[in-house]
Design a protein around this motif. Structure first.
Motif, PDB file in Angstrom:
ATOM      1  N   VAL A  21      31.257  35.271  45.255  1.00 15.94           N
ATOM      2  CA  VAL A  21      30.224  34.733  44.379  1.00 15.94           C
ATOM      3  C   VAL A  21      30.731  33.433  43.775  1.00 15.94           C
ATOM      4  O   VAL A  21      31.935  33.268  43.522  1.00 15.94           O
ATOM      5  CB  VAL A  21      29.831  35.719  43.254  1.00 15.94           C
ATOM      6  CG1 VAL A  21      29.031  36.878  43.818  1.00 15.94           C
ATOM      7  CG2 VAL A  21      31.050  36.232  42.488  1.00 15.94           C
ATOM      8  N   MET A  22      29.808  32.508  43.551  1.00 14.64           N
ATOM      9  CA  MET A  22      30.071  31.276  42.815  1.00 14.64           C
ATOM     10  C   MET A  22      29.287  31.379  41.514  1.00 14.64           C
ATOM     11  O   MET A  22      28.054  31.416  41.518  1.00 14.64           O
ATOM     12  CB  MET A  22      29.635  30.054  43.603  1.00 14.64           C
ATOM     13  CG  MET A  22      30.408  29.838  44.902  1.00 14.64           C
ATOM     14  SD  MET A  22      32.145  29.391  44.648  1.00 14.64           S
ATOM     15  CE  MET A  22      31.982  27.736  43.998  1.00 14.64           C
ATOM     16  N   GLN A  75      42.453  29.358  46.202  1.00 14.10           N
ATOM     17  CA  GLN A  75      41.576  28.705  45.215  1.00 14.10           C
ATOM     18  C   GLN A  75      40.434  29.565  44.685  1.00 14.10           C
ATOM     19  O   GLN A  75      39.386  29.042  44.298  1.00 14.10           O
ATOM     20  CB  GLN A  75      41.028  27.395  45.786  1.00 14.10           C
ATOM     21  CG  GLN A  75      42.034  26.276  45.709  1.00 14.10           C
ATOM     22  CD  GLN A  75      42.160  25.507  47.018  1.00 14.10           C
ATOM     23  OE1 GLN A  75      41.313  25.584  47.887  1.00 14.10           O
ATOM     24  NE2 GLN A  75      43.229  24.771  47.134  1.00 14.10           N
ATOM     25  N   TYR A  76      40.651  30.851  44.629  1.00 11.77           N
ATOM     26  CA  TYR A  76      39.732  31.715  43.887  1.00 11.77           C
ATOM     27  C   TYR A  76      40.091  31.610  42.403  1.00 11.77           C
ATOM     28  O   TYR A  76      41.257  31.433  42.041  1.00 11.77           O
ATOM     29  CB  TYR A  76      39.843  33.166  44.333  1.00 11.77           C
ATOM     30  CG  TYR A  76      39.172  33.466  45.646  1.00 11.77           C
ATOM     31  CD1 TYR A  76      38.030  34.251  45.704  1.00 11.77           C
ATOM     32  CD2 TYR A  76      39.680  32.974  46.842  1.00 11.77           C
ATOM     33  CE1 TYR A  76      37.402  34.537  46.903  1.00 11.77           C
ATOM     34  CE2 TYR A  76      39.058  33.242  48.060  1.00 11.77           C
ATOM     35  CZ  TYR A  76      37.926  34.031  48.082  1.00 11.77           C
ATOM     36  OH  TYR A  76      37.312  34.300  49.281  1.00 11.77           O
ATOM     37  N   ARG A 104      44.067  29.669  34.822  1.00 14.60           N
ATOM     38  CA  ARG A 104      43.244  29.261  35.961  1.00 14.60           C
ATOM     39  C   ARG A 104      42.885  30.427  36.878  1.00 14.60           C
ATOM     40  O   ARG A 104      42.234  30.226  37.902  1.00 14.60           O
ATOM     41  CB  ARG A 104      43.965  28.177  36.772  1.00 14.60           C
ATOM     42  CG  ARG A 104      44.217  26.903  35.995  1.00 14.60           C
ATOM     43  CD  ARG A 104      44.883  25.835  36.849  1.00 14.60           C
ATOM     44  NE  ARG A 104      46.177  26.259  37.355  1.00 14.60           N
ATOM     45  CZ  ARG A 104      47.318  26.162  36.663  1.00 14.60           C
ATOM     46  NH1 ARG A 104      47.305  25.676  35.428  1.00 14.60           N
ATOM     47  NH2 ARG A 104      48.456  26.544  37.191  1.00 14.60           N
ATOM     48  N   PHE A 105      43.306  31.647  36.532  1.00 15.89           N
ATOM     49  CA  PHE A 105      43.102  32.782  37.420  1.00 15.89           C
ATOM     50  C   PHE A 105      42.956  34.040  36.586  1.00 15.89           C
ATOM     51  O   PHE A 105      43.878  34.439  35.873  1.00 15.89           O
ATOM     52  CB  PHE A 105      44.274  32.922  38.394  1.00 15.89           C
ATOM     53  CG  PHE A 105      44.085  33.950  39.467  1.00 15.89           C
ATOM     54  CD1 PHE A 105      43.144  33.766  40.470  1.00 15.89           C
ATOM     55  CD2 PHE A 105      44.863  35.099  39.489  1.00 15.89           C
ATOM     56  CE1 PHE A 105      42.982  34.709  41.473  1.00 15.89           C
ATOM     57  CE2 PHE A 105      44.703  36.048  40.494  1.00 15.89           C
ATOM     58  CZ  PHE A 105      43.761  35.849  41.488  1.00 15.89           C
ATOM     59  N   ASN A 146      35.866  37.184  43.855  1.00 13.87           N
ATOM     60  CA  ASN A 146      35.559  38.350  44.678  1.00 13.87           C
ATOM     61  C   ASN A 146      35.666  39.597  43.809  1.00 13.87           C
ATOM     62  O   ASN A 146      36.653  39.793  43.103  1.00 13.87           O
ATOM     63  CB  ASN A 146      36.529  38.452  45.862  1.00 13.87           C
ATOM     64  CG  ASN A 146      36.267  39.676  46.704  1.00 13.87           C
ATOM     65  OD1 ASN A 146      35.131  40.110  46.862  1.00 13.87           O
ATOM     66  ND2 ASN A 146      37.323  40.262  47.243  1.00 13.87           N
ATOM     67  N   LEU A 147      34.642  40.443  43.871  1.00 14.07           N
ATOM     68  CA  LEU A 147      34.549  41.611  42.996  1.00 14.07           C
ATOM     69  C   LEU A 147      34.781  42.936  43.721  1.00 14.07           C
ATOM     70  O   LEU A 147      34.521  43.996  43.149  1.00 14.07           O
ATOM     71  CB  LEU A 147      33.164  41.633  42.326  1.00 14.07           C
ATOM     72  CG  LEU A 147      32.868  40.460  41.392  1.00 14.07           C
ATOM     73  CD1 LEU A 147      31.400  40.450  40.983  1.00 14.07           C
ATOM     74  CD2 LEU A 147      33.756  40.518  40.150  1.00 14.07           C
ATOM     75  N   HIS A 148      35.277  42.881  44.954  1.00 15.86           N
ATOM     76  CA  HIS A 148      35.453  44.127  45.714  1.00 15.86           C
ATOM     77  C   HIS A 148      36.642  43.963  46.659  1.00 15.86           C
ATOM     78  O   HIS A 148      36.545  43.324  47.703  1.00 15.86           O
ATOM     79  CB  HIS A 148      34.170  44.428  46.496  1.00 15.86           C
ATOM     80  CG  HIS A 148      34.123  45.791  47.099  1.00 15.86           C
ATOM     81  ND1 HIS A 148      32.972  46.329  47.629  1.00 15.86           N
ATOM     82  CD2 HIS A 148      35.075  46.752  47.261  1.00 15.86           C
ATOM     83  CE1 HIS A 148      33.211  47.542  48.101  1.00 15.86           C
ATOM     84  NE2 HIS A 148      34.493  47.819  47.888  1.00 15.86           N
TER      85      HIS A 148
END
Length: 398
Positions: A280-281, A59-60, A129-130, A34-36
């Motif tokens: 987004v994926m 799980q992002y 992982r993040f 997520n970018l926002h």
């Protein structure tokens, strides 16, 4: 350029992330992000680490805390609001991260908390992982219209640049991001946020831009009017109108992001800007800023509000879509595009099911796919919202 995405690759990437591998063995994987997102650093109502912890445990793979006109590197204190909800929130923060991490003081019976800066929460929360992007929502105005733009992976804060029109204001802010990218040599990009927020932007405002590659086709805030109304087009119609103009002048197409634009973390429902609504994926070779940004700029991603795609094949001749189905849910796959010399886009093909293909020819300016499910979102931003996904537009021969 042929790009093939698979759900299997995404699942494998989870396993790979738990087992160190050499760079020579790396392959591309799905990364969800997520970018926002907003925190107490601007008009969100939660501590940065608590927000990051939510995305991490859901799980992002990457996140951008994009607070208004800040990169969260100064000193800032917030006073805990005198209400049970916010007092409990502080206690939850204290319980989750402990007295050795949380910095606070009591003054005249009120609790004041120092917000952790980007370097601090990045070091605390990021791991292999993040990924946490440095980001800013550059929040400008022209004649009262809110003109907001995400700046992803910025190294220095960019103040609103202003301008003598909507287009010029946007262009000045785009140019500032691209100039910083040029000066630093570090990958970063701007993206236009929620064009229908107060219906601040028109297609013509954005058609005049140069250097902008991204905008939000889906934003989970309840005030952004993704679908438009009787007198304003929705974001998909804006998207296609802009890309018809971009195609005709040989400009790279505009790509569509899905985001949360989350602000509210304690009250839930369609009246609140909650987390988990849009993302987004991205199909990339590693969870690194340059790799993710490169994949985004190539169009190797799709936007989603819930639908997961098992396979996506995009090249300059063909599009093939396969949905990862859920039991009892039906799917409609639509291929949307503009024919040569057309003034507007249309649905070129519609398939009821989980698989569909479309052949792009020289008679098309561009073609993209929209996947609509019958599944109602658990926490929608509007009544009766269903889960969807959007692939990126492609041009024949490009």
């Amino acid at each position: 350029m042929l790009t093939t995405f698979s759900l299997a690759s995404y699942l494998i990437s989870i396993l790979v992330s738990l087992t160190p591998t050499s760079p020579a063995k790396e392959t591309k994987h799905w990364y969800k992000g997520n970018l926002h997102t907003h925190s107490y650093w601007s008009d969100g109502d939660e501590y940065p680490e608590m927000i990051l912890d939510w995305y991490k445990t859901h799980q992002y793979d990457f996140i951008a805390l994009s607070d208004h006109n800040t990169l969260s590197r100064d000193e800032k204190w917030v006073k805990v609001v005198k209400s049970r909800m916010y007092e409990d929130s502080f206690q939850n923060y204290l319980k989750r991260f402990g007295e050795n991490w949380v910095t606070y003081k009591i003054d005249s019976g009120r609790t004041n908390v120092r917000l952790k800066t980007y370097p601090e929460y990045k070091q605390k929360m990021e791991d292999q992982r993040f990924l946490i992007f440095a980001a800013e929502e550059i929040s400008d105005r022209f004649e009262g219209k809110p003109l907001h733009m995400g700046g992803i992976n910025l190294q220095n804060v960019i103040p609103p640049q202003g301008g003598s029109s909507v287009t010029e204001t946007l262009q000045h802010n785009i140019d500032a991001v691209l100039q910083q990218r040029k000066e630093t040599g570090i990958p970063m990009f701007p993206h236009i946020n929620h064009p229908n927020f107060y219906y601040a932007l028109t297609a013509q405002d954005m058609i005049g831009l140069h250097g902008e590659r991204f905008f939000e086709v889906y934003n989970g805030h309840p005030q952004v009017h993704n679908e438009g109304d009787a007198t304003h087009p929705g974001t998909e119609a804006l998207w296609d109108e802009i890309n018809i103009a971009y195609h005709k002048r040989g400009q790279p197409l505009l790509l569509g992001l899905g985001t949360d634009d989350s602000h509210s973390y304690h009250q839930f429902g369609s009246a609140y800007a909650n987390a988990g609504r849009g993302w987004v994926m991205v199909y990339a070779d590693s969870l690194k800023p340059g790799s993710l940004i490169g994949a985004l700029e190539r169009g190797d991603f799709y936007a989603s509000s819930g639908v997961i795609l098992k396979n996506v094949t995009l090249n300059n001749r063909d599009i093939a879509i396969e949905v990862q189905p859920e039991t009892g849910i039906k799917y409609t796959i639509e291929f949307i595009g503009a024919q040569k010399d057309a003034d507007k886009s249309s649905v070129l093909s519609r398939v009821e099911g989980t698989k569909a293909k479309f052949k792009v020819t020289s008679q098309h300016m561009f073609v993209r796919a929209r996947i609509t499910s019958t599944k109602l979102k658990e926490n929608p931003y509007k009544d009766k919202e269903v889960e969807m996904a959007w692939t990126q537009p492609i041009e024949y021969g490009h």
